[in-house]
Design a protein around this motif. Structure first.
Motif, PDB file in Angstrom:
ATOM      1  N   UNK A  42       5.579  -4.949 -12.759  1.00  0.00           N
ATOM      2  CA  UNK A  42       7.033  -4.821 -12.890  1.00  0.00           C
ATOM      3  C   UNK A  42       7.680  -4.675 -11.509  1.00  0.00           C
ATOM      4  N   UNK A  43       7.072  -3.887 -10.650  1.00  0.00           N
ATOM      5  CA  UNK A  43       7.631  -3.699  -9.307  1.00  0.00           C
ATOM      6  C   UNK A  43       7.582  -5.008  -8.519  1.00  0.00           C
ATOM      7  N   UNK A  44       6.457  -5.710  -8.619  1.00  0.00           N
ATOM      8  CA  UNK A  44       6.313  -6.957  -7.855  1.00  0.00           C
ATOM      9  C   UNK A  44       6.992  -8.137  -8.532  1.00  0.00           C
ATOM     10  N   UNK A  45       7.487  -7.903  -9.732  1.00  0.00           N
ATOM     11  CA  UNK A  45       8.067  -8.975 -10.541  1.00  0.00           C
ATOM     12  C   UNK A  45       7.043 -10.078 -10.793  1.00  0.00           C
TER      13      UNK A  45
ATOM     14  N   UNK B 249      12.012  -4.793   1.396  1.00  0.00           N
ATOM     15  CA  UNK B 249      11.101  -4.570   0.267  1.00  0.00           C
ATOM     16  C   UNK B 249      10.734  -5.890  -0.401  1.00  0.00           C
TER      17      UNK B 249
ATOM     18  N   UNK C 271       7.585  -7.194   0.903  1.00  0.00           N
ATOM     19  CA  UNK C 271       6.406  -6.489   0.384  1.00  0.00           C
ATOM     20  C   UNK C 271       5.981  -6.988  -0.994  1.00  0.00           C
ATOM     21  N   UNK C 272       6.921  -7.595  -1.723  1.00  0.00           N
ATOM     22  CA  UNK C 272       6.527  -8.126  -3.038  1.00  0.00           C
ATOM     23  C   UNK C 272       5.564  -9.298  -2.902  1.00  0.00           C
TER      24      UNK C 272
ATOM     25  N   UNK D 236      -1.316  -4.811  -1.384  1.00  0.00           N
ATOM     26  CA  UNK D 236      -1.868  -3.898  -0.387  1.00  0.00           C
ATOM     27  C   UNK D 236      -2.443  -2.630  -0.992  1.00  0.00           C
ATOM     28  N   UNK D 237      -3.538  -2.169  -0.393  1.00  0.00           N
ATOM     29  CA  UNK D 237      -4.028  -0.833  -0.701  1.00  0.00           C
ATOM     30  C   UNK D 237      -4.229  -0.094   0.612  1.00  0.00           C
ATOM     31  N   UNK D 238      -3.738   1.118   0.656  1.00  0.00           N
ATOM     32  CA  UNK D 238      -3.872   1.919   1.863  1.00  0.00           C
ATOM     33  C   UNK D 238      -4.593   3.217   1.535  1.00  0.00           C
TER      34      UNK D 238
ATOM     35  N   UNK E   7       2.787  -1.876 -11.620  1.00  0.00           N
ATOM     36  CA  UNK E   7       2.718  -2.672 -10.386  1.00  0.00           C
ATOM     37  C   UNK E   7       3.341  -4.051 -10.593  1.00  0.00           C
TER      38      UNK E   7
ATOM     39  N   UNK F 255       3.755  -1.371   6.193  1.00  0.00           N
ATOM     40  CA  UNK F 255       4.066  -1.358   4.762  1.00  0.00           C
ATOM     41  C   UNK F 255       5.184  -0.366   4.443  1.00  0.00           C
ATOM     42  N   UNK F 256       5.816   0.147   5.471  1.00  0.00           N
ATOM     43  CA  UNK F 256       7.015   0.976   5.320  1.00  0.00           C
ATOM     44  C   UNK F 256       6.781   2.341   4.681  1.00  0.00           C
ATOM     45  N   UNK F 257       5.557   2.846   4.742  1.00  0.00           N
ATOM     46  CA  UNK F 257       5.370   4.205   4.231  1.00  0.00           C
ATOM     47  C   UNK F 257       5.198   5.205   5.365  1.00  0.00           C
TER      48      UNK F 257
END
Ligand SMILES: Nc1ncnc2c1ncn2[C@@H]1O[C@H](COP(=O)(O)OP(=O)(O)OP(=O)(O)O)[C@@H](O)[C@H]1O
Ligand SMILES: [Mg+2]
Lengths: 295, 266
Positions: free
Chosen positions: A100-103, A70, A73-74, A78-80, A98, A51-53
């Motif tokens: 807005x970020x995921x559109x 990214x 990822x949309x 996911x929850x980590x 959330x 998930x790139x973190x």
């Protein structure tokens, strides 16, 4: 089968501590994939990398057959580890961020809040939520925008039995819609109850991966006792179906490659001149299976 | 761009801390600006002869509120309050680490550059707020005369704007480096008051003048020298602006590298 996720030799070190060793996973579309391993085995690290973190030291991975961006990822909910939200904002406002970020459209917020039964509490600040409610909100956020994949790291952590059952039902319902689910857990029964596939990692190394019933599936165990244990032992070793045998206290535990009726077993030992004083078949429980694989 | 702005606005519009700090910035700056001339005007100078206004003392009709000098005077005064804008940046950025939301934002689909541009947007907006406040206060408080050209000296607006961008980017850099607001604020003071002066100590002026805080002083210089007859002017030279932009680019690059290396806090 199309692959949703492939990892190739993911390796991670923290200083001299080797946390992941060349982990290569293959996750098919539509599967419910359990990443199983004891505490500290590297489950969260694996999910963090895909998930790139968390940056890996070596290895690559692909989402949907392509190098990750990214944008991929949309399409993933996911929850980590822990629920991560703005404490001073309401549940609803957090989900707007959330979305807005995921559109994803704001209109989806009501749907996901209802799924996790938090719609009535949507105006309350996140910091006023109980741990279970926080966990449920993070699942709601992961469901926003109908993701193609759901990545869940110990989603039932801190929930009461009823909450655990609810989350399981949500996962199963989502899986039925064809959404691929990747579930990290140290709880075997959780994996057994919801997963179709499983990978087991221990100390950062992948031990096995495959279908749950192949890996965690039942094997057939017998408990045998006779007056003359030595003769019994010889006879057991001569028996064709036997995979493994060991002495446990006063009985032999015999692992068979397939199920055979007690009648036939009795017949076999009788033909060897042995009268069994104890015969019981026992389903091997997952706990043992898990310990056996990871030991 | 609009998406990033919307994401950030959701985060700050309901943040009490944000409004308190921004409110303090405006509420403190405005009345102090109004009292500016009175304070200076009541200072006794020389051998105790009381002057009604310093403007009368230094002849040529000087007053802190006269155009064109008021532009620099106001910019310098306002420059003291940029700390409040920096605190907003510090709080907004360190919140992302303490709530661990920076991780979630990335997981949800923001790229690491988007994480940075979103915060740069906020820095831009805060700097514009600073500039607008400067222009408003100056136009309200300036003494007009028949032949006043209010635009004379107004070039300081740009100089001031760049000084804010630099200062706020410095605050952003410290925040994404140290991640805890207490440490960041401590370091901001320590650097401004002690560290830069300490490293400047033995270095020649042509080097130290390009240190960030010195550069800010050049962009918005202390106008009090004027009262002593010195020629004080803001130094909005191409060289200064280039160095300023390079600093900002450097801070942004370091911020990106830290994100790329996975420094997302505990
Ligand atoms: N930031 C870090 N610095 C150093 N070591 C770390 C860091 N994060 C994780 N580790 C180590 O990496 C190993 C794997 O941790 P990870 O969180 O992936 O385990 P896990 O399988 O998720 O365990 P759990 O079931 O407890 O959640 C552990 O030994 C942990 O101590
Ligand atoms: Mg974990």
């Amino acid at each position: 089968m199309t692959k949703v996720l492939n990892t190739y030799n993911l390796t991670k070190k923290y200083g001299s501590l080797q946390v992941l060793k060349e982990v290569s996973l293959e996750i098919e579309k539509g599967s419910v994939f359990g990443l199983l391993g004891p505490n500290g085995s590297g489950k969260t690290t694996t999910l963090g990398i895909i998930l790139d973190i968390i940056p890996q030291n070596k290895g690559t991975y692909e989402w949907f057959g392509q190098a990750p961006t990214n944008l991929s990822r949309k399409k993933i909910g996911a929850i980590v580890e822990t629920p991560n939200f703005y404490g001073y904002l309401s549940a609803e406002r957090n989900l707007m961020i959330s979305a807005e970020i995921k559109e994803a459209p704001y209109s989806d917020i009501e749907r996901v809040l209802k799924i996790v039964d938090l719609f009535d509490r949507r105006k309350d600040k996140f910091k006023t939520f109980s741990l279970g409610m926080k966990q449920r909100l993070s699942i709601a956020a992961a469901l926003l925008g109908n993701p193609e994949v759901l990545v869940l790291d110990e989603p039932t952590n801190g929930l009461d039995p009823q909450g655990i059952a609810e989350i399981r039902n949500i996962i199963l319902k989502v899986a039925k819609q064809g959404i691929t689910i990747i579930l990290a857990s140290h709880m075997l029964d959780e994996v057994e109850k919801v997963c179709s596939h499983v990978a087991i990692i221990k100390k950062g190394a992948l031990l096995v991966q495959g279908k749950v019933d192949e890996i965690l599936g039942e094997t057939y165990l017998l408990e045998l006792k006779a007056d003359n244990m030595e003769e019994l032992h010889i006879a057991i070793k001569e028996f064709a179906m036997v995979v493994d045998v060991k002495l446990e206290l006063d009985k032999y535990i015999v692992k068979l490659s397939k199920k055979i009726s007690n009648g036939e077993i009795n017949k076999y030992f009788f033909s060897k001149g042995i009268a069994l004083t104890h015969l019981a078949s026992r389903k091997k429980n997952l706990e043992m299976q898990f310990l056996e694989i990871t030991n | 761009m609009i998406r990033l702005l919307k994401i950030e606005l959701h985060k700050i519009i309901y943040s009490k801390t944000f409004w308190i700090l921004l409110g303090l910035y405006i509420i403190l700056l405005a009345p102090i600006a109004f009292g500016f001339e009175n304070i200076i005007g009541s200072v006794r100078i020389g051998n105790g002869s009381k002057q009604s206004s310093m403007g009368n003392l230094i002849l040529q009709g000087y007053s802190v509120s006269n155009f064109p000098d008021i532009w620099l005077n106001m910019a310098y005064l306002a420059s003291w309050f940029k700390l409040l804008l920096a605190l907003i940046v510090v709080i907004i950025v360190t919140n992302e680490y303490s709530y661990r939301t920076i991780r979630q934002n990335i997981i949800d689909g923001m790229s690491k550059w988007e994480i940075i541009w979103a915060k740069e947007l906020i820095i831009l907006i805060l700097s514009l707020i600073g500039v607008i406040l400067l222009i408003t206060l100056t136009l309200i408080l300036g003494n007009y005369y028949g032949d006043t050209n209010i635009f004379e000296g107004s070039g300081i607006i740009f100089s001031y704007f760049f000084s804010l961008l630099l200062y706020l980017n410095f605050a952003y850099f410290l925040s994404s480096w140290l991640k805890r607001s207490g440490f960041v604020i401590g370091m901001l003071f320590l650097y401004t008051i002690v560290i830069e002066n300490l490293i400047s100590f033995k270095l020649p002026d042509y080097i130290t003048r390009f240190f960030p805080m010195n550069l800010i002083d050049k962009l918005v210089p202390n106008p009090l020298g004027k009262l002593l007859g010195k020629n004080v002017a803001y130094d909005f030279s191409l060289l200064n602006i280039t160095v300023c932009v390079l600093y900002i680019a450097l801070f942004i690059t370091i911020n990106y590298q830290m994100l790329r290396k996975g420094a997302l806090g505990k």
